[in-house]
Design a protein around this motif. Sequence first.
Motif, PDB file in Angstrom:
ATOM      1  N   LYS A 327       0.824  -1.213   0.000  1.00 48.16           N
ATOM      2  CA  LYS A 327       0.000   0.000   0.000  1.00 48.16           C
ATOM      3  C   LYS A 327       0.858   1.263   0.000  1.00 48.16           C
ATOM      4  N   GLY A 328       2.163   1.119   0.147  1.00 46.08           N
ATOM      5  CA  GLY A 328       3.059   2.280   0.114  1.00 46.08           C
ATOM      6  C   GLY A 328       2.861   3.216   1.283  1.00 46.08           C
ATOM      7  N   LEU A 329       2.686   2.647   2.478  1.00 46.23           N
ATOM      8  CA  LEU A 329       2.417   3.479   3.655  1.00 46.23           C
ATOM      9  C   LEU A 329       3.703   4.082   4.219  1.00 46.23           C
ATOM     10  N   THR A 330       3.567   5.254   4.781  1.00 45.48           N
ATOM     11  CA  THR A 330       4.654   5.913   5.501  1.00 45.48           C
ATOM     12  C   THR A 330       4.384   5.785   6.996  1.00 45.48           C
ATOM     13  N   PHE A 331       5.401   5.424   7.765  1.00 45.54           N
ATOM     14  CA  PHE A 331       5.281   5.311   9.216  1.00 45.54           C
ATOM     15  C   PHE A 331       6.166   6.364   9.878  1.00 45.54           C
ATOM     16  N   ARG A 332       5.598   7.046  10.869  1.00 48.89           N
ATOM     17  CA  ARG A 332       6.393   7.945  11.713  1.00 48.89           C
ATOM     18  C   ARG A 332       5.971   7.720  13.154  1.00 48.89           C
ATOM     19  N   MET A 333       6.947   7.699  14.043  1.00 45.68           N
ATOM     20  CA  MET A 333       6.643   7.321  15.423  1.00 45.68           C
ATOM     21  C   MET A 333       7.764   7.800  16.325  1.00 45.68           C
ATOM     22  N   GLY A 334       7.593   7.575  17.626  1.00 46.78           N
ATOM     23  CA  GLY A 334       8.680   7.877  18.548  1.00 46.78           C
ATOM     24  C   GLY A 334       8.223   8.600  19.792  1.00 46.78           C
ATOM     25  N   GLN A 335       9.086   8.551  20.806  1.00 48.35           N
ATOM     26  CA  GLN A 335       8.847   9.356  22.001  1.00 48.35           C
ATOM     27  C   GLN A 335       8.924  10.842  21.621  1.00 48.35           C
ATOM     28  N   THR A 336       8.214  11.644  22.359  1.00 46.78           N
ATOM     29  CA  THR A 336       8.024  13.045  21.980  1.00 46.78           C
ATOM     30  C   THR A 336       9.261  13.897  22.272  1.00 46.78           C
ATOM     31  N   HIS A 337       9.600  14.749  21.333  1.00 49.93           N
ATOM     32  CA  HIS A 337      10.674  15.727  21.537  1.00 49.93           C
ATOM     33  C   HIS A 337      10.072  16.936  22.263  1.00 49.93           C
ATOM     34  N   VAL A 338       9.719  16.734  23.524  1.00 49.35           N
ATOM     35  CA  VAL A 338       8.860  17.689  24.242  1.00 49.35           C
ATOM     36  C   VAL A 338       9.425  19.099  24.222  1.00 49.35           C
ATOM     37  N   GLN A 339      10.737  19.219  24.463  1.00 48.99           N
ATOM     38  CA  GLN A 339      11.343  20.548  24.551  1.00 48.99           C
ATOM     39  C   GLN A 339      11.099  21.379  23.299  1.00 48.99           C
ATOM     40  N   LYS A 340      11.009  20.733  22.157  1.00 44.19           N
ATOM     41  CA  LYS A 340      10.772  21.438  20.888  1.00 44.19           C
ATOM     42  C   LYS A 340       9.416  22.140  20.875  1.00 44.19           C
ATOM     43  N   TYR A 341       8.455  21.572  21.582  1.00 49.56           N
ATOM     44  CA  TYR A 341       7.073  22.044  21.479  1.00 49.56           C
ATOM     45  C   TYR A 341       6.627  22.925  22.643  1.00 49.56           C
ATOM     46  N   LEU A 342       7.427  23.017  23.691  1.00 47.75           N
ATOM     47  CA  LEU A 342       6.972  23.708  24.901  1.00 47.75           C
ATOM     48  C   LEU A 342       6.564  25.156  24.640  1.00 47.75           C
ATOM     49  N   ALA A 343       7.447  25.939  24.044  1.00 43.28           N
ATOM     50  CA  ALA A 343       7.156  27.367  23.851  1.00 43.28           C
ATOM     51  C   ALA A 343       5.983  27.599  22.897  1.00 43.28           C
ATOM     52  N   PRO A 344       5.957  26.960  21.711  1.00 51.33           N
ATOM     53  CA  PRO A 344       4.820  27.218  20.816  1.00 51.33           C
ATOM     54  C   PRO A 344       3.488  26.745  21.369  1.00 51.33           C
ATOM     55  N   LEU A 345       3.470  25.646  22.103  1.00 46.31           N
ATOM     56  CA  LEU A 345       2.190  25.180  22.643  1.00 46.31           C
ATOM     57  C   LEU A 345       1.760  26.002  23.849  1.00 46.31           C
ATOM     58  N   LEU A 346       2.713  26.488  24.642  1.00 46.01           N
ATOM     59  CA  LEU A 346       2.355  27.422  25.714  1.00 46.01           C
ATOM     60  C   LEU A 346       1.721  28.677  25.131  1.00 46.01           C
ATOM     61  N   GLU A 347       2.244  29.123  24.011  1.00 43.42           N
ATOM     62  CA  GLU A 347       1.671  30.304  23.351  1.00 43.42           C
ATOM     63  C   GLU A 347       0.228  30.046  22.921  1.00 43.42           C
ATOM     64  N   LYS A 348      -0.063  28.863  22.446  1.00 40.17           N
ATOM     65  CA  LYS A 348      -1.434  28.532  22.059  1.00 40.17           C
ATOM     66  C   LYS A 348      -2.363  28.565  23.273  1.00 40.17           C
ATOM     67  N   ILE A 349      -1.872  28.111  24.418  1.00 43.45           N
ATOM     68  CA  ILE A 349      -2.669  28.157  25.641  1.00 43.45           C
ATOM     69  C   ILE A 349      -2.891  29.607  26.063  1.00 43.45           C
ATOM     70  N   GLN A 350      -1.824  30.393  26.055  1.00 44.25           N
ATOM     71  CA  GLN A 350      -1.928  31.795  26.470  1.00 44.25           C
ATOM     72  C   GLN A 350      -2.853  32.587  25.550  1.00 44.25           C
ATOM     73  N   ASP A 351      -2.865  32.232  24.258  1.00 50.84           N
ATOM     74  CA  ASP A 351      -3.707  32.932  23.294  1.00 50.84           C
ATOM     75  C   ASP A 351      -5.159  32.473  23.325  1.00 50.84           C
ATOM     76  N   GLY A 352      -5.449  31.461  24.135  1.00 53.30           N
ATOM     77  CA  GLY A 352      -6.811  30.975  24.236  1.00 53.30           C
ATOM     78  C   GLY A 352      -7.230  30.029  23.122  1.00 53.30           C
ATOM     79  N   GLN A 353      -6.265  29.525  22.331  1.00 55.16           N
ATOM     80  CA  GLN A 353      -6.622  28.581  21.276  1.00 55.16           C
ATOM     81  C   GLN A 353      -7.048  27.233  21.838  1.00 55.16           C
ATOM     82  N   ILE A 354      -6.590  26.917  23.051  1.00 51.97           N
ATOM     83  CA  ILE A 354      -6.935  25.655  23.691  1.00 51.97           C
ATOM     84  C   ILE A 354      -6.811  25.805  25.198  1.00 51.97           C
ATOM     85  N   ASP A 355      -7.718  25.154  25.919  1.00 50.71           N
ATOM     86  CA  ASP A 355      -7.633  25.057  27.379  1.00 50.71           C
ATOM     87  C   ASP A 355      -7.476  23.577  27.708  1.00 50.71           C
TER      88      ASP A 355
END
Length: 390
Positions: A327-355
Amino acid sequence: MRALCWHGKNDVRVDSVPDPSILDPTDAIIRVTATAICGSDLHLVDGYQPTMENGDVLGHEPMGVVMEVGSAVKNLKPGDRVVVPFVIACGCCYFCSRQLFSHCDDSNPNAEMARKVMGQSPAGMFGYSHMLGGFAGGQAEYLRVPYADVGPIKIESDLPDDKVLFLSDIFPTGYMAAENAGIEAGDTVAVWGCGPVGQFVIQSCWMLGAGRVIAIDRVAERLQLAADKGRAETINFDDEDVYDKLMEMTNGRGPDRCIDAVGTEAHGAGSMDAVIDKAKAALMLGTDRPHVLREAIRCCRKGGTISVPGVYVGMLDNFPMGPAMNKGLTFRMGQTHVQKYLAPLLEKIQDGQIDPSFIITHRLPLEDAPRAYDLFKGKDDGCIKVVLHP
């Protein structure tokens, strides 16, 4: 201090253990104000994760207040309020320099143990076996945080703990899973598992431009939350055949992206492969029950992508490599690179995009942690996510 400790399969207790102390100049000591139980903690309780030892302190979703810092720590000071990611990373090795923090070369002191099993060692992690470092976890009154300049993110606003705590793991994990799926505008995304990670996967799919999100589970409260808060279409796999329903919903093509937010302990509503997996696990003839992964491979459209945030432990039996290849599937997986996402996701919380607090169903004191584990594992009393307060 008091801490939730592992004493064997299905045996966790709140014990008095020594307070942590500064061991390296890059350490900080955190007084934990909130900490959560994660679905992957259940793999420890159920006995699937090797190299656990009697008395190990559990937990990898903590936040709190800095009490003390080592001489080399420059970014934090006592009194700072921080969220601590579950991944421990040095910040300067080959992998950290590429923002692949969960692959850090330097943070796992037991790297050789992991290398013998996996070929290479992932990063160290809080409260998640000696193969991953033997670090004491955060379901405790205090926590030692190595590489404190790299991991914790400061919360400098008055946002309550409930809104930011899940930056420690499940919000970044859900977001990275959706990102790994390679979602293009208008795509149909099928998400297996409506537990805490699955709920954040659903939210993140919309953020990344999905056109439809279909959520698959059997627990009524989880499916309702996916529908109400996640705006997802839902499939109860106790009531409907998942493959047949997805083909019906996609005019026979299958979902563009499939996300396995379940992992090693999948249920299969009596399907033969799931029954065999469960029997093998009970007899210690197998480690993982990959029914969801097999089903996602079968359901995904040709040329689609499968993203796997769900934790797997060892070798998978009867893995359908032929269908995946053809079927020609692509797989992506792994433990999360949390540090990469901390600042941008905190900004989404602060901006009210998600609670992110929408996920919390139970709040309990640390002393009630064994009962909290029972509630969470049994999905009793509508339990979806438990926050513990030391």
